[in-house]
Scaffold this active site. Structure first.
Site, PDB file in Angstrom:
ATOM      1  CE  LYS A 234      -1.558   3.010   2.556  1.00 21.31           C
ATOM      2  NZ  LYS A 234      -1.880   4.091   1.744  1.00 21.31           N
TER       3      LYS A 234
ATOM      4  CD  GLU B  15      -2.506   8.655   2.197  1.00 20.98           C
ATOM      5  OE1 GLU B  15      -2.547   9.358   2.937  1.00 20.98           O
ATOM      6  OE2 GLU B  15      -1.887   7.697   2.083  1.00 20.98           O
TER       7      GLU B  15
ATOM      8  CB  SER C 268       4.678   9.708  12.415  1.00 21.42           C
ATOM      9  OG  SER C 268       3.627   9.398  12.494  1.00 21.42           O
TER      10      SER C 268
ATOM     11  CB  CYS D 111      13.500   7.953   9.556  1.00 21.08           C
ATOM     12  SG  CYS D 111      14.247   6.577   8.598  1.00 21.08           S
TER      13      CYS D 111
END
Length: 490
Positions: free
Chosen positions: A175, A178, A228, A283
């Site tokens: 996935k 978006e 996050s 990150c």
């Protein structure tokens, strides 16, 4: 406007959701496409999971030497399409072409390591654990696995997981974020050219509804996530509550310590690249820079290096830093800078409210440096995820280590020095999963796990390398005895 399709069971198919979200170029605000984004995407998840489950039942029995063969072709396809993929990353994510190209290289390296699965998947055998009894361990695939990818590395992050998952005999559903789905659309066009059974690899678009569909589906056996810390905690808690194996990489507040004996020119350039590369949206970006003892020269050098960085559209030549991902991110980052100032920080270099000629609507923030932020304030504890350097001064390396270890994050910590003893002390005592010595971004190569401690990681096994092989397999112990008199009966 084009509405993106899912890739399920070897075919491009329309989503069940009529609700969509815009995919926006962060430098120009041009709408690039529309992506399915609504509650009905859960139906897409069901279709993908069922297809993946059927494919897994076939794929798991294919010999591992045959399972890795498609990966060799995938490496070639990624190399041949590197320029197009890099351009897509820059269009939808905003980073420079050089940064996008580096991201593709990291993805390719993980494909290369996954090709070693026949060796990495081997296990143990012990003859005569008792008289005439042998015991051994084998590794078998989990089943249907899923990757929930972030926006900041549209190509690379999925490759921490995908090649290892399929090489070990699993099926996988990706996935993509978006915000940046176009890169993975192109990569799945390449994946569709591989000799894989239909359903082994699938891609479903969407937002939280798609995520929850994966987290709650009983046939999904593992979840791999990067994002996050609040979302990582949710992914881990929900996934494990539903009986899944989960690896969830969270946020960071990465400290860098500079000792007086460090090479000033080299150190300032490396740290500047670490803080402002990818507009600080990674990150492992350096966030808090700690100078020990005399800091005058290094502060001046950091200021000049940051000020000299060219900010603009990542597709243009000579650009060092692109925009942040969205207007909301730009507003949040600038608000955090305001918060730091309110808490007493001095703005050494101010990148707020900057406009780039020809791209006035873009989400641009220029390099920013805050000096002497409050150690008891909110900003020192908050992941900014933008092009902001927080500059602190401490008296000793012990004070710096104690400060680092007091934080809730533990993704990366770096030290710049010419002292071997201080380097050894730092790497031994600092509580971080990735440690750099005279390195600004301690990003593990594909052969090593992408580590993370404390609130920067939830789970036990990380992405990449042998950790990935272990994560995507479950161990089975076999204890067997073959008495001679039994053998004579057959």
């Amino acid at each position: 406007m084009k509405i993106l399709q899912n890739y399920i069971n070897g075919q491009w198919v329309d989503s069940n959701s009529t609700e969509t979200a815009n995919v926006v170029n962060p430098a120009t605000q041009e709408v690039l496409a529309r992506v399915p984004y609504g509650s009905e995407t859960r139906k897409d998840i069901d279709l993908a999971v069922n297809a993946a489950q059927q494919a897994y039942l076939e794929w798991k029995n294919v010999p591992v030497l045959k399972r890795i063969q498609p990966l060799f072709k995938l490496k070639q396809l990624l190399e041949e399409n590197r320029d197009e993929i890099s351009r897509l990353i820059t269009l939808e994510c905003g980073k420079t072409l050089a940064e996008s190209n580096g991201e593709i290289q990291r993805a390719i390296e993980n494909v290369e390591v996954a090709c070693g699965t026949p060796m990495l998947m081997q296990s143990e055998f012990l003859e005569n654990v008792a008289t005439g009894i042998d015991e051994f361990m084998i590794r078998q695939p989990l089943g249907v696995t899923a990757c929930i990818a972030p926006f900041n590395f549209p190509a690379m992050i999925s490759f921490w997981f995908l090649p290892y998952a399929i090489a070990t005999g699993n099926a996988m559903i990706v996935k993509p974020s978006e915000k940046v789905p176009l890169t993975m659309m192109k990569i799945f066009e390449l994946l569709s050219q591989l000799d894989l059974p239909k359903g082994v690899i699938n891609m479903v678009h969407g937002g939280k509804a798609s995520v929850d569909g994966l987290l709650e589906h009983p046939l999904v056996k593992s979840i791999s996530f990067v994002g996050s810390t609040p979302v990582a905690r949710y992914i881990y808690a929900t996934g494990t509550a539903n009986g899944k194996r989960v690896q969830a990489q969270g946020g960071a507040k990465n400290p860098v310590v500079i000792l007086p004996d460090a090479d000033i020119e080299m150190t300032s350039q490396i740290i500047t690249d670490s803080v402002y590369g990818c507009a600080g949206q990674r990150c492992l970006a350096a966030s808090v820079v700690i100078t020990v003892e005399d800091n005058g020269k290094i502060k001046e050098s950091l200021y000049e290096a940051a000020k000299a960085r060219s900010v603009g559209y990542g597709l243009n030549a000579g650009i060092d830093m692109g925009p942040v991902i969205s207007p909301e991110s730009k507003s949040r980052i600038e608000h955090l800078v305001d918060k730091g100032v309110a808490e007493g920080a001095n703005v050494l270099l101010d990148g707020r409210n900057k406009k780039i000629s020809g791209f006035e609507q873009g989400n641009f923030i220029s390099p920013t440096i805050l000096e002497n932020i409050s150690l008891s304030g909110e900003l020192i504890k908050t992941e900014i995820f933008g092009p902001v350097m927080s500059l602190l001064h401490m008296k000793t390396v012990d004070e710096a280590i104690a400060f680092i270890n007091s934080g809730v994050y533990g993704n990366m910590a770096c030290l710049f020095t010419n002292s071997g003893s201080n380097a050894r002390k730092f790497r031994n005592e600092v509580m971080a999963g990735n440690v750099g010595i005279n390195i600004g971004i301690a990003a593990p190569m594909a052969q090593f796990p992408f580590s993370g401690w404390k609130d920067s990681f939830f789970g036990d096994l990380h992405g990449q390398g042998k950790h990935a092989i272990e994560f995507f397999t479950q161990t089975k112990i076999v204890v067997e005895r073959w008495p001679k008199e039994w053998a004579r009966k057959f």
